[in-house]
Design a protein around this motif. Structure first.
Motif, mmCIF file in Angstrom:
data_model
loop_
_atom_site.group_PDB
_atom_site.id
_atom_site.type_symbol
_atom_site.label_atom_id
_atom_site.label_comp_id
_atom_site.label_asym_id
_atom_site.label_seq_id
_atom_site.Cartn_x
_atom_site.Cartn_y
_atom_site.Cartn_z
ATOM 1 N N TYR A 37 -2.440 0.843 -4.196
ATOM 2 C CA TYR A 37 -1.839 -0.422 -4.026
ATOM 3 C C TYR A 37 -0.911 -0.531 -5.206
ATOM 4 O O TYR A 37 -1.020 -0.318 -6.243
ATOM 5 C CB TYR A 37 -2.664 -1.566 -3.949
ATOM 6 C CG TYR A 37 -3.200 -1.484 -2.696
ATOM 7 C CD1 TYR A 37 -2.767 -2.173 -1.458
ATOM 8 C CD2 TYR A 37 -4.663 -0.725 -2.514
ATOM 9 C CE1 TYR A 37 -3.516 -2.214 -0.333
ATOM 10 C CE2 TYR A 37 -5.309 -0.716 -1.520
ATOM 11 C CZ TYR A 37 -4.664 -1.335 -0.234
ATOM 12 O OH TYR A 37 -5.433 -1.507 1.059
ATOM 13 N N ARG B 221 0.923 -1.248 0.026
ATOM 14 C CA ARG B 221 0.204 -0.045 -0.023
ATOM 15 C C ARG B 221 0.815 1.341 0.182
ATOM 16 O O ARG B 221 1.688 1.232 0.808
ATOM 17 C CB ARG B 221 -0.953 -0.068 1.220
ATOM 18 C CG ARG B 221 -2.048 1.223 1.152
ATOM 19 C CD ARG B 221 -2.889 0.827 2.258
ATOM 20 N NE ARG B 221 -4.005 1.895 2.047
ATOM 21 C CZ ARG B 221 -4.143 2.912 3.095
ATOM 22 N NH1 ARG B 221 -3.163 2.907 4.274
ATOM 23 N NH2 ARG B 221 -5.013 3.806 3.111
ATOM 24 N N MET C 226 -0.233 -1.294 5.350
ATOM 25 C CA MET C 226 -1.170 -1.917 4.676
ATOM 26 C C MET C 226 -1.771 -2.833 5.654
ATOM 27 O O MET C 226 -1.101 -3.420 6.483
ATOM 28 C CB MET C 226 -0.637 -3.026 3.529
ATOM 29 C CG MET C 226 -1.601 -3.742 2.731
ATOM 30 S SD MET C 226 -0.695 -4.654 1.332
ATOM 31 C CE MET C 226 -0.607 -6.100 2.165
#
Length: 277
Positions: A226, A137, A142
């Motif tokens: 992402y 991310r 993330m």
């Protein structure tokens, strides 16, 4: 001397990187194979792809021909450091030519990875990986659920996750602390990238070997951008719903040659070298 029909010839593609030594080797191979009635040089639907450079060049060639894996075989010549996918050095071109002239179609096959990315709007993207695929991310930590064979295994928090093939286990996976797998083992390896582990957040904290029959799903729990990598290709997606990883039905096939040495010998040469008795 009987002239061979076009259909009787072995179709060969030669792909080299931009280095001087690679271009020199490519020119020699091209000149010899062009004048040999047993071969037809073409980059369209080849039977054999010869890559010249290193593992990165072979990865690029794999992605060029990943839709033709049932019919194509690869062989690599390395013009730099020792490569895991390249069987010949630049000074062994004559040996490679002799192998190609006596080739009977034998091959050595290794498993590859299928990656399916699903976005929240329903769009899907499918890729194949020879080494590994990773997800990170971009904005912040993330957070994602890891589902293995339909079992919600853990909620991951950290920088990202890598899923590698056995042949890719010696690449990025190893630098993350993952295990080395022999490339004939049909399995995936999931390795965390800088996971958060404390008394509040916990993950398994080690790499996991997952059998061929099982599928891995990574389900992000936060919206955002992402960063996905598949071997040496990179993609950026917003709002990823899930990513699925599984062993592909197809494999990569290499030309079976006497120079296709022991995998453990390659590992030793790459990471250990010679040692005192």
């Amino acid at each position: 001397m009987t002239q061979m029909n076009f259909t009787d010839k072995t179709k060969v593609a030669i792909i080299a990187n931009g280095k001087y030594q690679s271009k020199r080797v490519a020119a020699k191979l091209f000149a010899v194979l062009r004048d040999d009635d047993a071969f037809y040089l073409t980059k369209k639907n080849p039977d054999i792809v010869i890559t010249i450079g290193g593992d990165g060049m072979l990865l690029s060639a794999f992605h060029m021909y990943d839709k033709y894996l049932d019919s194509v075989r690869f062989v690599g010549v390395h013009t730099g450091h020792l490569g895991f996918y390249t069987d010949y050095r630049d000074f062994e071109v004559d040996e490679l030519l002799n192998i190609l002239r006596s080739d009977k179609g034998e091959k050595i096959a290794y498993p590859i990875l299928k990656v399916t990315t699903t976005l929240e709007d329903g769009r899907q993207f499918t890729s194949k990986a020879l080494n590994e695929a990773t997800i990170k991310r971009i904005e912040k930590t993330m957070v994602a659920d890891v589902v293995i064979n339909k079992v919600q295994f853990e909620r991951f928090r950290g920088d990202g996750i890598s899923v590698s093939t056995p042949t890719g286990s010696t690449a990025y996976n190893k630098s993350l602390g993952g295990a080395i797998l022999h490339p004939t083992i049909e399995a995936l390896q999931l390795t965390e990238i800088s996971s958060l582990n404390n008394r509040v957040f916990r993950t398994i904290g080690s790499s996991i070997i997952i059998p061929k029959k099982d599928k891995i799903e990574i389900i992000p729990k936060r919206q955002g951008t992402y960063f996905l990598s598949v071997d040496n290709k990179t993609y950026t997606h917003r709002n990823v719903a899930k990513i699925e990883y599984e062993i592909d039905k197809k494999k990569i096939n290499f030309v079976a040659t006497p120079s296709h040495t022991s995998f453990w010998a390659r590992v030793k040469d790459a990471f250990i070298g010679e040692f005192d008795s």
